[in-house]
Design a protein around this motif. Structure first.
Motif, PDB file in Angstrom:
ATOM      1  N   HIS A 162      18.123   0.954 -10.377  1.00  0.00           N
ATOM      2  CA  HIS A 162      17.712   2.288  -9.952  1.00  0.00           C
ATOM      3  C   HIS A 162      16.286   2.527 -10.451  1.00  0.00           C
ATOM      4  N   ARG A 163      15.334   2.240  -9.611  1.00  0.00           N
ATOM      5  CA  ARG A 163      13.932   2.275 -10.030  1.00  0.00           C
ATOM      6  C   ARG A 163      13.425   3.696 -10.236  1.00  0.00           C
ATOM      7  N   THR A 164      12.427   3.791 -11.095  1.00  0.00           N
ATOM      8  CA  THR A 164      11.682   5.039 -11.207  1.00  0.00           C
ATOM      9  C   THR A 164      10.529   5.011 -10.211  1.00  0.00           C
ATOM     10  N   LEU A 165       9.807   6.111 -10.107  1.00  0.00           N
ATOM     11  CA  LEU A 165       8.794   6.236  -9.068  1.00  0.00           C
ATOM     12  C   LEU A 165       7.666   5.229  -9.252  1.00  0.00           C
ATOM     13  N   MET A 166       7.169   5.072 -10.472  1.00  0.00           N
ATOM     14  CA  MET A 166       6.055   4.165 -10.702  1.00  0.00           C
ATOM     15  C   MET A 166       6.446   2.715 -10.452  1.00  0.00           C
ATOM     16  N   VAL A 167       7.655   2.338 -10.832  1.00  0.00           N
ATOM     17  CA  VAL A 167       8.126   0.985 -10.553  1.00  0.00           C
ATOM     18  C   VAL A 167       8.286   0.782  -9.054  1.00  0.00           C
ATOM     19  N   GLY A 168       8.813   1.777  -8.374  1.00  0.00           N
ATOM     20  CA  GLY A 168       8.963   1.682  -6.932  1.00  0.00           C
ATOM     21  C   GLY A 168       7.629   1.580  -6.217  1.00  0.00           C
ATOM     22  N   ILE A 169       6.623   2.327  -6.684  1.00  0.00           N
ATOM     23  CA  ILE A 169       5.290   2.246  -6.097  1.00  0.00           C
ATOM     24  C   ILE A 169       4.712   0.846  -6.280  1.00  0.00           C
ATOM     25  N   SER A 170       4.904   0.271  -7.464  1.00  0.00           N
ATOM     26  CA  SER A 170       4.384  -1.070  -7.733  1.00  0.00           C
ATOM     27  C   SER A 170       5.032  -2.114  -6.836  1.00  0.00           C
ATOM     28  N   ALA A 171       6.286  -1.887  -6.470  1.00  0.00           N
ATOM     29  CA  ALA A 171       7.004  -2.852  -5.634  1.00  0.00           C
ATOM     30  C   ALA A 171       6.655  -2.723  -4.160  1.00  0.00           C
ATOM     31  N   LEU A 172       5.990  -1.647  -3.762  1.00  0.00           N
ATOM     32  CA  LEU A 172       5.677  -1.453  -2.349  1.00  0.00           C
ATOM     33  C   LEU A 172       4.747  -2.530  -1.812  1.00  0.00           C
ATOM     34  N   LYS A 173       3.865  -3.032  -2.645  1.00  0.00           N
ATOM     35  CA  LYS A 173       2.897  -4.021  -2.176  1.00  0.00           C
ATOM     36  C   LYS A 173       3.596  -5.281  -1.689  1.00  0.00           C
ATOM     37  N   GLY A 174       4.624  -5.706  -2.415  1.00  0.00           N
ATOM     38  CA  GLY A 174       5.335  -6.901  -1.996  1.00  0.00           C
ATOM     39  C   GLY A 174       6.287  -6.647  -0.853  1.00  0.00           C
ATOM     40  N   GLN A 175       6.892  -5.478  -0.811  1.00  0.00           N
ATOM     41  CA  GLN A 175       7.875  -5.180   0.224  1.00  0.00           C
ATOM     42  C   GLN A 175       7.244  -4.902   1.577  1.00  0.00           C
ATOM     43  N   TYR A 176       6.106  -4.205   1.554  1.00  0.00           N
ATOM     44  CA  TYR A 176       5.510  -3.746   2.813  1.00  0.00           C
ATOM     45  C   TYR A 176       4.067  -4.236   2.930  1.00  0.00           C
ATOM     46  N   SER A 177       3.849  -5.523   2.646  1.00  0.00           N
ATOM     47  CA  SER A 177       2.498  -6.059   2.681  1.00  0.00           C
ATOM     48  C   SER A 177       1.907  -6.059   4.083  1.00  0.00           C
ATOM     49  N   ASP A 178       2.775  -6.009   5.107  1.00  0.00           N
ATOM     50  CA  ASP A 178       2.275  -6.012   6.477  1.00  0.00           C
ATOM     51  C   ASP A 178       1.928  -4.614   6.962  1.00  0.00           C
ATOM     52  N   GLN A 179       2.257  -3.596   6.186  1.00  0.00           N
ATOM     53  CA  GLN A 179       1.969  -2.214   6.574  1.00  0.00           C
ATOM     54  C   GLN A 179       0.922  -1.659   5.621  1.00  0.00           C
ATOM     55  N   ILE A 180      -0.331  -1.868   5.969  1.00  0.00           N
ATOM     56  CA  ILE A 180      -1.423  -1.548   5.062  1.00  0.00           C
ATOM     57  C   ILE A 180      -1.434  -0.081   4.651  1.00  0.00           C
ATOM     58  N   PRO A 181      -1.276   0.884   5.592  1.00  0.00           N
ATOM     59  CA  PRO A 181      -1.354   2.286   5.165  1.00  0.00           C
ATOM     60  C   PRO A 181      -0.297   2.672   4.148  1.00  0.00           C
ATOM     61  N   LEU A 182       0.867   2.025   4.166  1.00  0.00           N
ATOM     62  CA  LEU A 182       1.948   2.443   3.287  1.00  0.00           C
ATOM     63  C   LEU A 182       1.610   2.210   1.826  1.00  0.00           C
ATOM     64  N   PHE A 183       0.916   1.077   1.554  1.00  0.00           N
ATOM     65  CA  PHE A 183       0.587   0.826   0.147  1.00  0.00           C
ATOM     66  C   PHE A 183      -0.894   0.951  -0.120  1.00  0.00           C
ATOM     67  N   PHE A 184      -1.694   0.181   0.616  1.00  0.00           N
ATOM     68  CA  PHE A 184      -3.113   0.125   0.285  1.00  0.00           C
ATOM     69  C   PHE A 184      -3.777   1.461   0.483  1.00  0.00           C
ATOM     70  N   PHE A 185      -3.337   2.230   1.442  1.00  0.00           N
ATOM     71  CA  PHE A 185      -3.877   3.565   1.609  1.00  0.00           C
ATOM     72  C   PHE A 185      -3.278   4.528   0.596  1.00  0.00           C
ATOM     73  N   THR A 186      -2.406   3.971  -0.202  1.00  0.00           N
ATOM     74  CA  THR A 186      -1.870   4.676  -1.373  1.00  0.00           C
ATOM     75  C   THR A 186      -1.174   5.984  -1.037  1.00  0.00           C
ATOM     76  N   ALA A 187      -0.423   5.992   0.041  1.00  0.00           N
ATOM     77  CA  ALA A 187       0.381   7.185   0.311  1.00  0.00           C
ATOM     78  C   ALA A 187       1.400   7.388  -0.804  1.00  0.00           C
ATOM     79  N   GLY A 188       2.027   6.301  -1.228  1.00  0.00           N
ATOM     80  CA  GLY A 188       2.985   6.409  -2.327  1.00  0.00           C
ATOM     81  C   GLY A 188       2.321   6.787  -3.627  1.00  0.00           C
ATOM     82  N   ILE A 189       1.142   6.247  -3.871  1.00  0.00           N
ATOM     83  CA  ILE A 189       0.437   6.563  -5.111  1.00  0.00           C
ATOM     84  C   ILE A 189       0.019   8.031  -5.143  1.00  0.00           C
TER      85      ILE A 189
END
Length: 279
Positions: free
Chosen positions: A223-250
């Motif tokens: 059961h991840r916390t928010l910061m751990v979940g944000i860190s995992a977004l890069k590996g999970q959704y590497s093909d969806q640039i806006p989701l991580f690199f545009f830092t919507a989660g951050i």
């Protein structure tokens, strides 16, 4: 006198130029993150550093629902609130005892608490995890709350002890003469007087717990916390640039902390000096 005042104003204006540039350099990453989080994938590929021509909240919606940030956000809120409340209660009682009461080995105990501030977290991770596994506290909210309390308690106790040491002992003696027990003295006298320090302590501990990755990554493996979940977004959704690199989660993760800092920035700055002034 007027000439000296003009020179002083000129000096301040000159000094304000590099300080203004420094402030802009600190604000630009926030602008960059928010701006890119509002872009579509097409806009990002066309111009990575330009303004969002067609702002959209779809990145935030996708991060909140598809990436399960809603669940991670709730886990962080539960762990942070629980740890901060527990830290305030325990550190206030311990600070009252160490600052105002006289009992054997009081100074030695305070020295041990201070020395624990010098121990890196990484040194105790192995025995820490063995203890957590033995107590079946891994992947539980109470386990993470107790972990945060254990790691952040030394600083909290030091801060409250330093604050209470600056209060006159006559207040405690007067309450004892009136027949109040030690618990009543703490609740009715020391706790209200320590409110400024407790508010500052709550803010600092909130920042520490909310931004933590290492402890929560070890304790909350399922059961991840928010910061751990944000860190995992890069590996999970590497093909969806806006989701991580545009830092919507951050942006989602940083928003509560930014608001908290804006509202209580003076309290945070003044609270850092509590130990130095009162101690």
């Amino acid at each position: 006198m007027s000439g000296a005042g003009k020179r002083q104003r000129l000096t301040l204006r000159i000094a304000a130029i590099p300080m203004g540039l420094l402030a802009l350099s600190c604000l630009y990453p926030i602008f960059f993150a928010v701006n890119n989080a509002l872009k579509t994938r097409h806009d990002y590929m066309l111009d990575r550093f330009g303004l969002a021509m067609q702002p959209t909240l779809d990145n935030f919606v996708q991060a909140w629902t598809r990436a399960h940030l809603d669940e991670y956000f709730l886990n962080s809120v539960i762990a942070t609130l629980g740890a901060v409340i527990l830290l305030m209660v325990v550190s206030s009682m311990a600070g009252f005892a160490l600052a105002s009461l006289r009992f054997p080995y009081r100074r030695f105990l305070f020295a041990v608490i201070l020395s624990s501030l010098m121990i890196p977290v990484q040194v105790v991770l192995v025995p820490f995890m063995r203890t957590m596994l033995a107590l079946n506290l891994v992947n539980t909210h109470i386990g993470l709350i107790l972990s945060y309390t254990a790691f952040f308690l030394p600083f909290s106790v030091y801060m409250m002890t330093a604050f209470y040491s600056g209060l006159p002992r006559e207040l405690i003696e007067a309450a004892r003469i009136d027949g109040a027990s030690l618990l009543q003295v703490w609740w009715h006298v020391m706790l209200p007087l320590g409110t400024p320090a407790l508010v500052t302590l709550a803010i600092l501990n909130t920042l520490s717990c909310w931004n933590d990755i290492l402890i929560s990554l070890l304790v909350m493996q399922k059961h991840r916390t928010l910061m751990v979940g944000i860190s995992a977004l890069k590996g999970q959704y590497s093909d969806q640039i806006p989701l991580f690199f545009f830092t919507a989660g951050i942006v989602i993760a940083a928003a509560p902390i930014v608001v908290l800092y804006i509202l209580f920035q003076r309290r945070i700055v003044s609270g850092i000096a509590v130990g130095a002034v009162k101690g």
